[in-house]
Design a protein around this motif. Structure first.
Motif, PDB file in Angstrom:
ATOM      1  N   VAL A   1      73.033  -4.880 -13.136  1.00  0.00           N
ATOM      2  CA  VAL A   1      72.776  -3.783 -14.084  1.00  0.00           C
ATOM      3  C   VAL A   1      71.550  -2.954 -13.728  1.00  0.00           C
ATOM      4  CG1 VAL A   1      73.843  -5.177 -15.909  1.00  0.00           C
ATOM      5  CG2 VAL A   1      71.340  -5.058 -15.751  1.00  0.00           C
ATOM      6  N   LYS A   2      70.833  -3.355 -12.699  1.00  0.00           N
ATOM      7  CA  LYS A   2      69.626  -2.610 -12.321  1.00  0.00           C
ATOM      8  C   LYS A   2      69.957  -1.157 -12.021  1.00  0.00           C
ATOM      9  CE  LYS A   2      66.925  -6.463 -10.470  1.00  0.00           C
ATOM     10  NZ  LYS A   2      66.407  -7.115  -9.232  1.00  0.00           N
ATOM     11  N   GLY A   3      69.154  -0.265 -12.564  1.00  0.00           N
ATOM     12  CA  GLY A   3      69.360   1.159 -12.362  1.00  0.00           C
ATOM     13  C   GLY A   3      70.335   1.786 -13.350  1.00  0.00           C
ATOM     14  N   ARG A   4      71.032   0.958 -14.124  1.00  0.00           N
ATOM     15  CA  ARG A   4      71.989   1.489 -15.099  1.00  0.00           C
ATOM     16  C   ARG A   4      71.596   1.149 -16.531  1.00  0.00           C
ATOM     17  NH1 ARG A   4      77.015  -0.452 -15.240  1.00  0.00           N
ATOM     18  NH2 ARG A   4      76.443  -2.515 -14.429  1.00  0.00           N
ATOM     19  N   PHE A   5      71.014  -0.010 -16.728  1.00  0.00           N
ATOM     20  CA  PHE A   5      70.638  -0.461 -18.065  1.00  0.00           C
ATOM     21  C   PHE A   5      69.118  -0.408 -18.227  1.00  0.00           C
ATOM     22  CE2 PHE A   5      74.414  -3.561 -19.004  1.00  0.00           C
ATOM     23  CZ  PHE A   5      75.309  -2.556 -18.673  1.00  0.00           C
ATOM     24  N   THR A   6      68.696  -0.136 -19.449  1.00  0.00           N
ATOM     25  CA  THR A   6      67.268  -0.138 -19.769  1.00  0.00           C
ATOM     26  C   THR A   6      67.038  -0.895 -21.069  1.00  0.00           C
ATOM     27  OG1 THR A   6      66.974   2.032 -18.722  1.00  0.00           O
ATOM     28  CG2 THR A   6      65.236   1.276 -20.203  1.00  0.00           C
ATOM     29  N   VAL A   7      66.162  -1.877 -21.026  1.00  0.00           N
ATOM     30  CA  VAL A   7      65.808  -2.636 -22.228  1.00  0.00           C
ATOM     31  C   VAL A   7      64.462  -2.145 -22.738  1.00  0.00           C
ATOM     32  CG1 VAL A   7      64.717  -4.512 -20.900  1.00  0.00           C
ATOM     33  CG2 VAL A   7      65.593  -4.956 -23.221  1.00  0.00           C
ATOM     34  N   SER A   8      64.340  -2.064 -24.056  1.00  0.00           N
ATOM     35  CA  SER A   8      63.089  -1.618 -24.663  1.00  0.00           C
ATOM     36  C   SER A   8      62.888  -2.351 -25.985  1.00  0.00           C
ATOM     37  CB  SER A   8      63.104  -0.109 -24.889  1.00  0.00           C
ATOM     38  OG  SER A   8      64.175   0.257 -25.739  1.00  0.00           O
ATOM     39  N   ARG A   9      61.657  -2.391 -26.443  1.00  0.00           N
ATOM     40  CA  ARG A   9      61.370  -3.068 -27.703  1.00  0.00           C
ATOM     41  C   ARG A   9      60.376  -2.251 -28.515  1.00  0.00           C
ATOM     42  NH1 ARG A   9      59.119  -8.792 -26.397  1.00  0.00           N
ATOM     43  NH2 ARG A   9      58.295  -8.750 -28.545  1.00  0.00           N
ATOM     44  N   ASP A  10      60.433  -2.439 -29.825  1.00  0.00           N
ATOM     45  CA  ASP A  10      59.500  -1.815 -30.748  1.00  0.00           C
ATOM     46  C   ASP A  10      58.959  -2.937 -31.613  1.00  0.00           C
ATOM     47  OD1 ASP A  10      58.226  -0.586 -32.916  1.00  0.00           O
ATOM     48  OD2 ASP A  10      59.550   1.152 -32.833  1.00  0.00           O
ATOM     49  N   ASP A  11      57.774  -3.409 -31.306  1.00  0.00           N
ATOM     50  CA  ASP A  11      57.245  -4.572 -32.015  1.00  0.00           C
ATOM     51  C   ASP A  11      56.900  -4.258 -33.470  1.00  0.00           C
ATOM     52  OD1 ASP A  11      55.562  -5.975 -29.100  1.00  0.00           O
ATOM     53  OD2 ASP A  11      57.599  -6.235 -29.868  1.00  0.00           O
ATOM     54  N   ALA A  12      56.572  -3.014 -33.762  1.00  0.00           N
ATOM     55  CA  ALA A  12      56.291  -2.643 -35.153  1.00  0.00           C
ATOM     56  C   ALA A  12      57.547  -2.799 -36.015  1.00  0.00           C
ATOM     57  CB  ALA A  12      55.770  -1.219 -35.221  1.00  0.00           C
ATOM     58  N   LYS A  13      58.682  -2.497 -35.431  1.00  0.00           N
ATOM     59  CA  LYS A  13      59.943  -2.611 -36.162  1.00  0.00           C
ATOM     60  C   LYS A  13      60.664  -3.931 -35.883  1.00  0.00           C
ATOM     61  CE  LYS A  13      60.772   2.374 -36.203  1.00  0.00           C
ATOM     62  NZ  LYS A  13      61.685   3.476 -35.786  1.00  0.00           N
ATOM     63  N   LYS A  14      60.138  -4.719 -34.933  1.00  0.00           N
ATOM     64  CA  LYS A  14      60.758  -5.982 -34.548  1.00  0.00           C
ATOM     65  C   LYS A  14      62.187  -5.768 -34.075  1.00  0.00           C
ATOM     66  CE  LYS A  14      59.447  -7.872 -38.433  1.00  0.00           C
ATOM     67  NZ  LYS A  14      59.213  -8.789 -39.571  1.00  0.00           N
ATOM     68  N   THR A  15      62.336  -4.808 -33.182  1.00  0.00           N
ATOM     69  CA  THR A  15      63.642  -4.496 -32.638  1.00  0.00           C
ATOM     70  C   THR A  15      63.619  -4.508 -31.112  1.00  0.00           C
ATOM     71  OG1 THR A  15      63.209  -2.117 -32.677  1.00  0.00           O
ATOM     72  CG2 THR A  15      64.289  -3.059 -34.619  1.00  0.00           C
ATOM     73  N   VAL A  16      64.787  -4.733 -30.541  1.00  0.00           N
ATOM     74  CA  VAL A  16      64.981  -4.599 -29.106  1.00  0.00           C
ATOM     75  C   VAL A  16      66.289  -3.841 -28.893  1.00  0.00           C
ATOM     76  CG1 VAL A  16      66.152  -6.840 -28.891  1.00  0.00           C
ATOM     77  CG2 VAL A  16      65.036  -5.820 -26.895  1.00  0.00           C
ATOM     78  N   ALA A  17      66.304  -2.968 -27.905  1.00  0.00           N
ATOM     79  CA  ALA A  17      67.469  -2.141 -27.647  1.00  0.00           C
ATOM     80  C   ALA A  17      67.884  -2.271 -26.189  1.00  0.00           C
ATOM     81  CB  ALA A  17      67.173  -0.679 -27.981  1.00  0.00           C
ATOM     82  N   LEU A  18      69.150  -1.991 -25.936  1.00  0.00           N
ATOM     83  CA  LEU A  18      69.675  -1.979 -24.577  1.00  0.00           C
ATOM     84  C   LEU A  18      70.465  -0.685 -24.400  1.00  0.00           C
ATOM     85  CD1 LEU A  18      69.949  -3.608 -21.921  1.00  0.00           C
ATOM     86  CD2 LEU A  18      72.153  -4.411 -22.793  1.00  0.00           C
ATOM     87  N   GLN A  19      69.946   0.204 -23.588  1.00  0.00           N
ATOM     88  CA  GLN A  19      70.641   1.434 -23.244  1.00  0.00           C
ATOM     89  C   GLN A  19      71.463   1.162 -21.999  1.00  0.00           C
ATOM     90  OE1 GLN A  19      70.786   4.468 -24.840  1.00  0.00           O
ATOM     91  NE2 GLN A  19      72.288   5.029 -23.278  1.00  0.00           N
ATOM     92  N   MET A  20      72.767   1.357 -22.101  1.00  0.00           N
ATOM     93  CA  MET A  20      73.677   1.053 -21.003  1.00  0.00           C
ATOM     94  C   MET A  20      74.337   2.345 -20.543  1.00  0.00           C
ATOM     95  SD  MET A  20      75.396  -2.460 -22.458  1.00  0.00           S
ATOM     96  CE  MET A  20      76.223  -1.662 -23.833  1.00  0.00           C
TER      97      MET A  20
END
Length: 122
Positions: free
Chosen positions: A60-79
């Motif tokens: 998935v390298k180069g296609r997916f991006t993981v990110s987090r927002d600690d204030a909201k306690k969330t993690v996202a995966l953009q695919m």
């Protein structure tokens, strides 16, 4: 008890994009995504630590991006540029302690979401 709740997922054509989100009831040091394709073992897809350091599976390298927002306690995966090989059930996962993505750590995630289906058709 700590909980993880995913949203997003669905059925798309190859080449499309999807975004998965996960909301946690607690702060976790390590957060990320695993997936399980039909007839395959579950694998780690993308992990992020509080410092923003990341792990990605080679596929998935180069296609997916993981990110987090600690204030909201969330993690996202953009695919992006999704491929039929990306089809599977995607699970949000978390652990309270470091390390986040050594081989032993990846086998020791104890907190899981319920999973969300991603289907990519050709």
């Amino acid at each position: 008890q700590a909980r993880l709740v995913e949203s997003g997922g669905g059925s798309v054509q190859a080449g499309s994009s999807l975004r998965l989100s996960c909301a946690a009831s607690s702060y976790f040091y390590c957060m990320g995504w695993f997936r399980q394709a039909p007839k395959k073992e579950r694998e780690a897809v993308a992990i992020v630590n509080p410092g923003g350091d990341t792990y990605y599976a080679d596929s998935v390298k180069g296609r997916f991006t993981v990110s987090r927002d600690d204030a909201k306690k969330t993690v996202a995966l953009q695919m992006n540029s999704l491929d039929p090989e990306d089809t599977g059930i995607y699970y949000c996962a978390a652990r309270f302690s470091t390390p986040c993505y050594t081989s032993s750590a990846l086998a020791d995630y104890k907190y899981w979401g319920q999973g969300t289906q991603v289907t990519v058709s050709s």
